[in-house]
Structure formats: C-alpha cells, structure tokens
Design an enzyme around this catalytic site. Structure first.
Site, PDB file in Angstrom:
ATOM      1  N   ASP A   1      29.487   4.542  -6.754  1.00  0.00           N
ATOM      2  CA  ASP A   1      30.760   5.100  -6.303  1.00  0.00           C
ATOM      3  C   ASP A   1      31.197   6.218  -7.247  1.00  0.00           C
ATOM      4  O   ASP A   1      30.851   6.224  -8.432  1.00  0.00           O
ATOM      5  CB  ASP A   1      31.857   4.027  -6.287  1.00  0.00           C
ATOM      6  CG  ASP A   1      31.684   3.038  -5.143  1.00  0.00           C
ATOM      7  OD1 ASP A   1      30.884   3.314  -4.234  1.00  0.00           O
ATOM      8  OD2 ASP A   1      32.373   1.995  -5.173  1.00  0.00           O
ATOM      9  N   LYS A   2      32.000   7.123  -6.722  1.00  0.00           N
ATOM     10  CA  LYS A   2      32.463   8.278  -7.501  1.00  0.00           C
ATOM     11  C   LYS A   2      33.063   7.864  -8.846  1.00  0.00           C
ATOM     12  O   LYS A   2      32.765   8.461  -9.881  1.00  0.00           O
ATOM     13  CB  LYS A   2      33.501   9.049  -6.682  1.00  0.00           C
ATOM     14  CG  LYS A   2      34.145  10.214  -7.425  1.00  0.00           C
ATOM     15  CD  LYS A   2      35.196  10.898  -6.562  1.00  0.00           C
ATOM     16  CE  LYS A   2      35.911  11.999  -7.317  1.00  0.00           C
ATOM     17  NZ  LYS A   2      36.958  12.658  -6.499  1.00  0.00           N
TER      18      LYS A   2
END
Length: 356
Positions: free
Chosen positions: A152-153
């Site tokens: 995830d970012k």
C-alpha cells in the site's frame, strides 16, 4: 487513434499479468489507462471482462480498444520516453529509488519502499510511483525490471523486483502458492489479548466508494457468516505482541497468511487495536473496542501509518536457497520506537518460528 485490435497471446507470453503484457506491447499506456479500460469493459480476454491483474495464457485472444499513437505523451505525465525506450527519470528520483535498494543479485532486487510512494499508478495515485521508476534500476540490463507484488502507498518495507520475465513468473508463482513469508511490524493502539493469536475474519469491499477505488475500504465478516455474503473473501492473519507501553500502545508482528486488500489494517481494527496513524480504519476512542484507544496517540508520535514490511523470506528461483531480507524502519517509526523505548534488535526475527 488506432482501431480495435484482437491479439493472440503467444507461447512465450503466458503466465503474465494482463497489465504488464499490455504495457510491453503498448509502452505509451499508463497503469491508470489500463485499469480504466478494464473497468469500462473495453479491454477483454476471450470475450470476457477482466481485471488489470488477471493473468493471460498462451492462445487467449485479447481485445484491445483504440489507443493513442505510441508517440503521444499522456496528459500530465511527468516522465518522457528516453531514446532507448525507457522512461527519463529526474536525477533526484533516480538517486532516491537507487538508495532504496537493500539487496540485489543477477536476478532479483529488493527495495525498502518508503512510505507515501505508491507501488503502481492508478486512480488518485499520481504519476510518481515505484513502477514508474523501475528504469532507474536496470543496472546495465537491457530490459526494465518487473514488480511481482505490491505494498500500500503508506506502508513501507521490503518489496521484491524481478530483473527478467523468467524470474518474475517464478516469484509470482511463489507468492501465489504461499512459499514466501512476509512479516510486518506495526504499532497498534492498546494491547491485544491474548498476546498471540490468529484473526480469521473474511473481508469484502464496503459499498458506496468512488468508481476508481478512491476511498476504498474493507469490512470484516465473521467466519460463521461468510455464507451470507457472496463477495466476502476468506482472510487470515497471525499476530504476536513483541512489546508494549502499559496498555496504551503495543508493538506487534503480523503475518498475512492470505493477501487481501488492507487485510492487516482491517483485521487489527476489528480486534479493537487499530494501527497507529491509520486514518481509514483508526476511528476514535469512542468507536473502538479493546482498550478503547483510537489510532492517533498524540504528543510526539507521528500521525503517519505505522505499518512496515519488516522481512521477507523466499526460495531463490535459481539457487534454490532460502533468502531472508530485512528492512530498517522508516524515519517516523524510528522516532516512535525511540520515544516508546523499543529496540529493533531486542525481539526475535520471527516470533512465530517455534509454533510451526
């Protein structure tokens, strides 16, 4: 614009993700454009709708809608195509992504992905992401390396990159058959009880979010009720408490047995112990169960997500030896660990080892 094309997948192109197969043939395409074509049904395989991460097999027929010419530059794209077919990357970004390399050999590169940098492009992710910076990691190879999994970012930590198509296929198979092992570290609100356990809540997308996945959130479904929700997917997470500061906050190790979207974040929130800095699943003190603490601790503790892919172990596709790679904590987590008096070298590398 080109006309609609029907392209057969060749024998050498099988076992690839559709988005990667397509971008090799049409390098002017961005990840966001591929995902949009899938969502709108313009991109099809053997007449059926597909997702960007679907895998293509030899002999399948891919319907490709009209595309902009290869010389066109996507509106708003920051990168230019270089003469050798790669992407021209700024000197600062090249230095940044190369500084993230933890380990590499002739076949694999391991990065320590910084928080805030998306793995790939897509809705709301912008033009700057790991996939778009891979040209800076060729290190003398003709072809650009390939991503084989994502983070995830806002999650930092170990990310494996394959240097050839052959290795990308082998590592993708290893992830699919769960022969890799990933251990995450997180700071969570409160202290889970028992201090070691397994979460088995299924996950499904919450309704009512953006068309492109903006604001996407997962909701937990009790295993006993999974039959009532056709869209729910089984998910399993092992956790272990490594240290704690009273009942306020604890350091946990997390092993995702399955790999669902936001799995670790949703599972810990469901236990009433959201990951520190998790604005999506953190809630507030009034909304959380467990010890009743929300995900923001205040004081000197950063509001960034405290979730880090600490370690990955895998069988090397060529040497067949087991390889284990660890990534140091990002700066905001280092500061939190220092504030709370936690030390990276004072916990077992794999706290679940003796239980297996």
């Amino acid at each position: 614009m080109s006309a609609v094309q029907l392209i057969k997948v060749t024998e050498n192109e099988g076992e690839q993700r559709l988005d990667r197969w397509l971008k090799k043939r049409f390098p002017q395409l961005t990840q966001g454009a591929v995902e949009k074509m899938c969502r709108t049904g313009q991109l099809r395989v053997d007449g059926g709708r597909v997702k960007a991460n679907s895998r293509v097999e030899p002999g399948q027929e891919v319907r490709v809608p009209p595309l902009p010419p290869a010389t066109a530059t996507p509106k708003g794209a920051a990168a230019e195509r270089a003469k050798d077919g790669g992407v021209r990357i700024s000197a600062a970004d090249e230095e940044m992504i190369q500084s993230c390399v933890l380990w590499r050999d002739e076949h694999i590169i391991a990065l320590n992905k910084p928080p805030g940098l998306p793995s790939q492009g897509g809705s709301g992710q912008g033009d700057r992401h790991v996939d778009g910076l891979l040209d800076a990691l060729r290190f003398g190879y003709k072809d650009k390396p390939k991503m084989v999994h994502r983070l995830d970012k806002d999650t930092s930590g170990v990310l494996l990159i394959a240097r050839t198509d052959r290795i990308a296929r082998a590592l993708s198979e290893a992830f699919r058959h769960k022969t890799t092992r990933k251990i995450y570290w997180a700071a969570v609100a409160g202290v889970p009880n028992p201090k070691m356990g397994t979460v088995r809540f299924a996950l499904m997308k919450a309704p009512g979010h953006g068309r492109g996945g903006e604001g996407e959130k997962m909701i937990c479904i009790h295993p006993a009720k999974i039959g009532d929700y056709p869209d729910a997917k089984r998910a399993t997470t092992d956790y272990a408490v490594l240290d704690a500061l009273g009942t306020r906050v604890s350091w946990v190790a997390l092993v995702p047995i399955t790999g669902r979207t936001h799995q670790l974040r949703a599972h810990m929130a469901e236990l009433g112990h959201p990951i520190v800095g998790d604005g999506k699943y953190g809630g507030s003190g009034q909304e959380n169960l467990g010890d009743g603490w929300g995900a923001q601790l205040g004081g000197e503790i950063s509001r960034k997500l405290h979730l880090h892919a600490r370690q990955i172990s895998f069988d090397h596709p060529i040497t067949k030896k087991r390889v284990t790679i660890s990534a140091p904590l990002p700066d905001h987590m280092k500061r939190t660990w220092k504030t709370l008096g936690w030390h990276e070298n004072e916990v077992p590398a794999d706290p679940f080892e003796d239980l297996e």
